[in-house]
Enzyme design. Sequence first.
Site, mmCIF file in Angstrom:
data_model
loop_
_atom_site.group_PDB
_atom_site.id
_atom_site.type_symbol
_atom_site.label_atom_id
_atom_site.label_comp_id
_atom_site.label_asym_id
_atom_site.label_seq_id
_atom_site.Cartn_x
_atom_site.Cartn_y
_atom_site.Cartn_z
ATOM 1 N N HIS A 7 0.828 -1.203 0.000
ATOM 2 C CA HIS A 7 0.000 0.000 0.000
ATOM 3 C C HIS A 7 0.865 1.256 0.000
ATOM 4 O O HIS A 7 2.063 1.187 0.184
ATOM 5 C CB HIS A 7 -0.967 0.015 1.189
ATOM 6 C CG HIS A 7 -0.319 0.273 2.510
ATOM 7 N ND1 HIS A 7 0.208 -0.738 3.295
ATOM 8 C CD2 HIS A 7 -0.105 1.421 3.195
ATOM 9 C CE1 HIS A 7 0.708 -0.219 4.402
ATOM 10 N NE2 HIS A 7 0.540 1.098 4.363
ATOM 11 N N GLU A 56 -3.781 3.980 1.554
ATOM 12 C CA GLU A 56 -4.150 4.141 2.958
ATOM 13 C C GLU A 56 -4.268 5.629 3.267
ATOM 14 O O GLU A 56 -3.330 6.393 3.017
ATOM 15 C CB GLU A 56 -3.087 3.514 3.856
ATOM 16 C CG GLU A 56 -3.308 3.769 5.338
ATOM 17 C CD GLU A 56 -2.134 3.323 6.201
ATOM 18 O OE1 GLU A 56 -2.065 3.776 7.349
ATOM 19 O OE2 GLU A 56 -1.280 2.538 5.722
ATOM 20 N N HIS A 75 4.635 11.384 -5.959
ATOM 21 C CA HIS A 75 3.214 11.394 -6.297
ATOM 22 C C HIS A 75 2.725 9.970 -6.486
ATOM 23 O O HIS A 75 3.512 9.046 -6.654
ATOM 24 C CB HIS A 75 2.954 12.210 -7.577
ATOM 25 C CG HIS A 75 3.636 11.669 -8.785
ATOM 26 N ND1 HIS A 75 4.923 12.028 -9.127
ATOM 27 C CD2 HIS A 75 3.232 10.782 -9.720
ATOM 28 C CE1 HIS A 75 5.276 11.390 -10.211
ATOM 29 N NE2 HIS A 75 4.271 10.614 -10.606
ATOM 30 N N GLU A 117 -0.945 11.629 -10.465
ATOM 31 C CA GLU A 117 -0.736 11.672 -11.902
ATOM 32 C C GLU A 117 -1.762 10.796 -12.604
ATOM 33 O O GLU A 117 -2.010 9.665 -12.180
ATOM 34 C CB GLU A 117 0.666 11.168 -12.233
ATOM 35 C CG GLU A 117 0.989 11.150 -13.711
ATOM 36 C CD GLU A 117 2.390 10.634 -14.001
ATOM 37 O OE1 GLU A 117 2.751 10.569 -15.189
ATOM 38 O OE2 GLU A 117 3.138 10.290 -13.054
#
Length: 122
Positions: A7, A56, A75, A117
């Site tokens: 994650h 998360e 990002h 993005e």
Amino acid sequence: MKFTFNHFNFNVLDLQKSLKFYHEALGLTEVRRKEAADGSYTLVFLGDGETDFILELTYMRDRNEPYDLGEQEYHLAMQTDNYEEAYKKHQEMGCIEFVNESMGIYFIVDPDGYWIEIIRKK
């Protein structure tokens, strides 16, 4: 020994606002949640329903000041099967932060200032 992605985390100031944004902007839905026994934090895990990758969101109850995101040299990237429709939706939401037409990508910004993005699915 092998490692696999599990994650990625963003810390958020307003959990409900962030959940609404991620659902509206990217179609992400809650797959699980963990709350501290004393209520000091909540972790909400969001999924896309297609892959195993999880975002998360961490909400700290007593945090009031915005997080320092530095120079935003990191990002999260997501791909879409309908780039033009996604662009139009994000434009209507007013969350597009930067467009790079020559690369065929653009970035949206979430309520806490994190950049995401958007890439055309190949």
